[in-house]
Structure formats: structure tokens, C-alpha cells
Design an enzyme around this catalytic site. Structure first.
Site, short mmCIF file in Angstrom:
data_model
loop_
_atom_site.label_atom_id
_atom_site.label_comp_id
_atom_site.label_asym_id
_atom_site.label_seq_id
_atom_site.Cartn_x
_atom_site.Cartn_y
_atom_site.Cartn_z
N ASP A 165 6.57 4.30 3.58
CA ASP A 165 6.62 5.27 4.53
C ASP A 165 8.35 5.19 4.89
O ASP A 165 9.04 6.18 4.37
CB ASP A 165 5.85 4.94 5.62
CG ASP A 165 5.73 6.23 6.48
OD1 ASP A 165 5.84 7.39 6.05
OD2 ASP A 165 5.36 6.03 7.73
N THR B 294 9.49 -1.81 6.58
CA THR B 294 8.59 -2.99 6.37
C THR B 294 9.02 -3.73 5.31
O THR B 294 9.47 -4.91 5.11
CB THR B 294 7.09 -2.72 6.28
OG1 THR B 294 6.74 -1.94 7.53
CG2 THR B 294 6.38 -3.94 6.48
N LEU B 295 9.17 -2.96 4.15
CA LEU B 295 9.47 -3.62 2.94
C LEU B 295 11.00 -3.98 2.89
O LEU B 295 11.32 -4.97 2.06
CB LEU B 295 9.15 -2.60 1.74
CG LEU B 295 8.02 -2.75 0.71
CD1 LEU B 295 8.06 -4.02 0.56
CD2 LEU B 295 6.91 -2.54 1.57
N ASP C 39 0.96 -1.12 0.04
CA ASP C 39 -0.06 0.14 0.01
C ASP C 39 0.78 1.18 0.15
O ASP C 39 0.55 2.12 -0.80
CB ASP C 39 -0.88 -0.11 1.14
CG ASP C 39 -0.32 -0.11 2.42
OD1 ASP C 39 0.83 -0.37 2.69
OD2 ASP C 39 -1.09 0.07 3.62
P1 5GP Z 1 7.00 1.61 6.90
O1 5GP Z 1 7.66 0.19 7.63
O2 5GP Z 1 7.54 1.81 5.43
O3 5GP Z 1 7.45 2.78 7.64
O4 5GP Z 1 5.63 1.28 7.14
C1 5GP Z 1 4.70 1.10 6.23
C2 5GP Z 1 3.25 1.06 6.72
O5 5GP Z 1 2.85 2.01 7.65
C3 5GP Z 1 2.25 0.68 5.65
O6 5GP Z 1 1.96 -0.54 5.30
C4 5GP Z 1 1.04 1.50 6.49
O7 5GP Z 1 0.52 0.35 7.12
C5 5GP Z 1 1.58 2.33 7.36
N1 5GP Z 1 1.40 3.64 7.11
C6 5GP Z 1 2.41 4.55 6.70
N2 5GP Z 1 2.06 5.85 6.49
C7 5GP Z 1 0.59 5.76 6.44
C8 5GP Z 1 -0.45 6.69 6.28
O8 5GP Z 1 -0.19 7.81 5.73
N3 5GP Z 1 -1.60 6.38 6.47
C9 5GP Z 1 -2.04 5.03 6.93
N4 5GP Z 1 -3.09 4.72 7.11
N5 5GP Z 1 -1.00 4.16 7.02
C10 5GP Z 1 0.38 4.52 6.96
#
Ligand code: 5GP
Length: 175
Positions: free
Chosen positions: A99, A103-104, A96
Site C-alpha cells: 500500500d 512495511t515492506l 498480501d
Molecule cells: P503499507 O505499509 O504498505 O502501507 O501497509 C500494508 C498493510 O496495510 C497490508 O499488509 C495490509 O495489512 C494493510 N492494507 C493496506 N491496504 C489494504 C486494503 O485495501 N485492505 C486491507 N484489508 N488491508 C490493507
């Protein structure tokens, strides 16, 4: 109203069609195994696969990352794993949003260790302002500014995933 529309349904659908055309070209003559990342990518995955024209197999996976924020200590917690063996398959992860990228980064490493023929990433959204772990996104629908967004699969406290558009959420305005 606590939600401002940021990406309209029409804009999203047009962009997904463009992305799918690129994927169709890149994987022409090949089979593609898609791994949609739950919960957030369910809608993007469903819309994207409708435009693909190669033989496709599809599974979902649910995983989260934890640790102190550094790649080396980033651990992957798999809540739901795929059932099939992806060895020698062409795999496309469908996510989705990227950020911080943690996670990826850890999910990709986990799947690479399973020996796929190739492993690429499609992400619906990318927030460059918050990136801490460099992730190569092969197919990106939209790069966005540093807003907390909801809709089109993305939630706030479990809600709003069903919206067909992406909105910027202002919890302080919610009544
Ligand atoms: P990362 O490991 O890249 O920081 O985290 C990604 C995860 O954080 C995404 O899969 C999502 O579930 C959550 N996330 C990050 N930014 C947003 C946002 O703007 N809105 C929402 N609803 N979830 C987010």
C-alpha cells in the site's frame, strides 16, 4: 450487499499459476525459503506454494511498521519472527498487499541484514496510488486501483479473510 466482487476466484487462481511458473523458472535448480507475512498473506502463500516445483521450506512472520511515515524513522515491530537462520538462503517474502510500501521497506531491510543469498518479494496486490516508499515487487499478482479491498486473506476489522475472492468493501452499506 456491502461487498462488490473485484477479483474473482478463477481470475486469482489463474494468475497465481502464471506467477508460480515464473518463479519455477527463476529458481530452477535452487532451493527456496519462503516467508509468508501474516495474517494477510496466509491464503496467497498457501495457493502459491502448491504450484512450486523446487525444494521449498516455509515459515511465517508477523510484523508491522510504525513511525511518522518516513523511511528513516520507519520502525519494524516484529510480532512473530522466523526461527531459522536465512544466511546464504534464497528467500522469497510473500505479502498480501503493498500500500504505502512502508512495511515492506522496513521488513526487507531487516531480512537483508540477516545475510540471505538473495531476497525477493512476491505480493498479491499493489496499490500504486498510495505508494510513498518505493518497493521493488519481483512477482506481482495484481495491480489495483485505490480501493479498500477485503477477502483472500485481507480483512476489515478482522473479518472476511476467508473469502476466496477479493471484494471492494463499502462499510456504509453494511446492515
Ligand atoms: P503499507 O505499509 O504498505 O502501507 O501497509 C500494508 C498493510 O496495510 C497490508 O499488509 C495490509 O495489512 C494493510 N492494507 C493496506 N491496504 C489494504 C486494503 O485495501 N485492505 C486491507 N484489508 N488491508 C490493507
Amino acid at each position: 450487499m456491502a461487498i462488490d466482487i473485484y477479483l474473482s476466484e478463477e481470475k486469482i487462481q489463474n494468475r497465481i499459476q502464471e506467477l508460480a511458473e515464473k518463479i519455477n523458472k527463476d529458481y530452477a535448480g535452487k532451493e527456496l525459503h519462503i516467508i509468508g507475512v501474516l495474517n494477510g498473506a496466509f491464503m496467497f502463500t498457501a495457493d502459491l506454494v502448491r504450484h512450486l516445483n523446487m525444494p521449498v521450506t516455509l515459515e511465517f512472520m508477523s510484523a508491522s511498521s510504525y513511525g511518522d511515515g518516513t523511511v528513516s524513522s520507519g520502525e519494524l515491530k516484529i510480532n512473530l519472527d522466523i526461527k531459522s537462520d536465512i544466511r546464504d538462503k534464497h528467500v522469497l517474502i510473500v505479502e498480501d498487499i503493498v500500500d504505502t510500501g512502508l512495511t515492506l521497506t522496513v521488513l526487507r531491510k531487516n531480512l537483508m541484514e540477516r545475510g540471505p543469498a538473495s531476497l525477493k518479494l512476491a505480493s498479491f496486490l499493489f496499490k500504486p496510488a498510495r505508494l510513498e516508499h518505493k518497493v521493488e515487487i519481483d512477482y506481482l499478482a495484481f495491480e489495483i486501483e485505490d480501493h479498500f479491498v477485503i477477502g483472500y486473506g485481507l480483512d476489515y476489522a478482522g473479518r472476511y479473510r476467508e473469502l476466496p475472492y477479493v471484494g471492494i468493501f463499502h462499510p456504509e452499506k453494511e446492515s
